[in-house]
Design a protein around this motif. Sequence first.
Motif, PDB file in Angstrom:
ATOM      1  N   ILE A 135      48.574 -69.634  61.108  1.00 48.58           N
ATOM      2  CA  ILE A 135      49.140 -69.315  62.416  1.00 48.58           C
ATOM      3  C   ILE A 135      50.392 -68.459  62.242  1.00 48.58           C
ATOM      4  CG2 ILE A 135      48.246 -71.434  63.459  1.00 48.58           C
ATOM      5  CD1 ILE A 135      51.116 -72.579  63.249  1.00 48.58           C
ATOM      6  N   ASP A 138      54.322 -71.548  66.105  1.00 53.36           N
ATOM      7  CA  ASP A 138      54.072 -72.512  67.175  1.00 53.36           C
ATOM      8  C   ASP A 138      55.429 -73.035  67.640  1.00 53.36           C
ATOM      9  OD1 ASP A 138      54.882 -74.269  65.214  1.00 53.36           O
ATOM     10  OD2 ASP A 138      52.994 -75.389  65.114  1.00 53.36           O
ATOM     11  N   GLN A 139      55.428 -74.124  68.413  1.00 50.74           N
ATOM     12  CA  GLN A 139      56.668 -74.629  68.990  1.00 50.74           C
ATOM     13  C   GLN A 139      57.718 -74.950  67.927  1.00 50.74           C
ATOM     14  OE1 GLN A 139      57.696 -75.482  72.630  1.00 50.74           O
ATOM     15  NE2 GLN A 139      59.361 -75.008  71.220  1.00 50.74           N
ATOM     16  N   VAL A 142      58.720 -71.368  65.522  1.00 49.02           N
ATOM     17  CA  VAL A 142      58.953 -70.098  66.211  1.00 49.02           C
ATOM     18  C   VAL A 142      60.276 -69.449  65.799  1.00 49.02           C
ATOM     19  CG1 VAL A 142      60.104 -71.110  68.220  1.00 49.02           C
ATOM     20  CG2 VAL A 142      58.820 -68.971  68.478  1.00 49.02           C
ATOM     21  N   ARG A 154      49.172 -74.835  58.900  1.00 47.88           N
ATOM     22  CA  ARG A 154      49.593 -76.123  59.457  1.00 47.88           C
ATOM     23  C   ARG A 154      48.576 -77.175  59.041  1.00 47.88           C
ATOM     24  NH1 ARG A 154      50.379 -75.712  65.525  1.00 47.88           N
ATOM     25  NH2 ARG A 154      48.101 -75.594  65.486  1.00 47.88           N
ATOM     26  N   TYR A 166      53.860 -77.641  57.159  1.00 46.13           N
ATOM     27  CA  TYR A 166      53.604 -76.211  57.228  1.00 46.13           C
ATOM     28  C   TYR A 166      53.795 -75.608  55.841  1.00 46.13           C
ATOM     29  CZ  TYR A 166      54.012 -76.876  62.276  1.00 46.13           C
ATOM     30  OH  TYR A 166      53.831 -77.308  63.570  1.00 46.13           O
ATOM     31  N   THR A 198      57.727 -72.129  73.642  1.00 47.17           N
ATOM     32  CA  THR A 198      57.312 -71.158  72.629  1.00 47.17           C
ATOM     33  C   THR A 198      57.166 -69.759  73.201  1.00 47.17           C
ATOM     34  OG1 THR A 198      56.077 -72.962  71.605  1.00 47.17           O
ATOM     35  CG2 THR A 198      55.626 -70.746  70.813  1.00 47.17           C
ATOM     36  N   HIS A 202      59.660 -66.964  71.572  1.00 43.84           N
ATOM     37  CA  HIS A 202      59.051 -65.952  70.712  1.00 43.84           C
ATOM     38  C   HIS A 202      59.631 -64.568  70.982  1.00 43.84           C
ATOM     39  CE1 HIS A 202      56.221 -63.691  68.414  1.00 43.84           C
ATOM     40  NE2 HIS A 202      55.622 -63.180  69.461  1.00 43.84           N
TER      41      HIS A 202
END
Length: 482
Positions: A135, A138-139, A142, A154, A166, A198, A202
């Motif tokens: 990824i 994410d929350q 970020v 993840r 992670y 997020t 971002h």
Amino acid sequence: MRVLTLLHRWWGVMFCLLFAMWFASGIAMHFVPFPSSSETDRFAALLPIDPDRVGHGPAEAVAASGIAEVLRVRLVGRSDGPIYLISGPSAFRTLRAGDLADGAVISTRTALDIASGYARARGLDTARAHAGEPIAFDQWSVSGAFDSDRPLYRVAFDDISGTELYVASTTGDVVLVTTQRARALNYIGSIAHWIYPTALRHHLQAWTSLMWWLSLLAWIGAGFGVVIGLTRLDVRNRGATAPYRGLQAWHYRFGLVCAPFVLGFAFSGWLSMDDGRWLKGRDARADARSIAGTADWSSLSPGEGRGAGVKEIEWFAFGGNIYRRERASPEQQRLYETSPNITLLDGGLLRAGEIDHAIGHLAAGCAPASIIATSDNSAVKSRMPDAPIFRAICGDTWFEIDGASGALLDRLNAPQRAYRRLFEGLHTLRFWPLTSHPLLRTILIVALCGCGFAFSLTGVVIGMQRLLISLRSFSRSKTRVP
């Protein structure tokens, strides 16, 4: 004064709810901070370096990296073999120690193997561990702190704690670990406090601009209230007796008691979102290059990477010399100077004379470096527990250097130092003697945030009442027959 009262009234309608959220979430943040990278977690996933699988020395790895100015080389034990991590001021390469091929993590299987090493060290069940495709963010990842690690794998363990970790695709390091409890509590803590969804966070520029303006306007609105409150108190000459009744009297009293904290809290929050608008500083990468000096990486012997019983070996340029640190755990290390002869340094740490020598590559006329006192809680901390931080003062600028790794941790001019003290003191009460009495500091934070919350909540109710009255009045005027 009538204009100021009107402004404060409608300013409060807009911002009292925001203040209430900030104070309530601030209490939650104090007890459950936002998940962040941990040296202990990173080390837990490493394996002892297998010397038999180190086919090339650090000098060869530096040459193969193609990086012109190498500052650091790390050799770590990973589940798929020893890996070199070579870094310069603006470039980074990951190479396998066996054949100097690309060592980035490119498969879910490798990420799961790395995560399994962490799980074994932590006593976690890996039977249900799984990972999806990498990824971007994410929350919890970020933040720009993870930019050099992206994309991330993840890995979820599906254990009773809901552990997720992670793995950085660029290095294979475990860069973040979260649990279900920490994630849930942070939604009412840090995410609410920072307005951190997020999709918004971002877009860094949009988020920082929003927070900067919100905190500035909130501070101005609170200032209006303080001026009105003090004026009313003085004009009526009634001491501390509130010149209001009912809920407004409580709002007035809470405001007088909490005013210094509320104003300081809002002001320091606004400062924290400066993002270079006022407190611009020089890029520290140029200073890091100067402190490192010109190191001859080709002088390292091929056998440098064959240390046994350690999980990480790091070579770093410092003052024109190359040092080697060997680490079997996050808390301990051995430090060697590699030229002209390999010399083990007493205590496994850099000394003040070596700091002065390196700083001499940066500027002339600097004061001798000294270890920052543990009571100075405004100083940054080393990633190695209890390692000393040296401070070198060159004119108006302070340089803070890690005694364990030689890393330039911070570079501060006078405005930046003032900012750090203001933010630490006003926003988190991190100043002496409270830092020496954590329980007292916690009690004060909870009490002051509770007072601020109660004050803001009374403003929310008063604001809603005023808004409803205005809406009803507007509705009646619209329906009145001419």
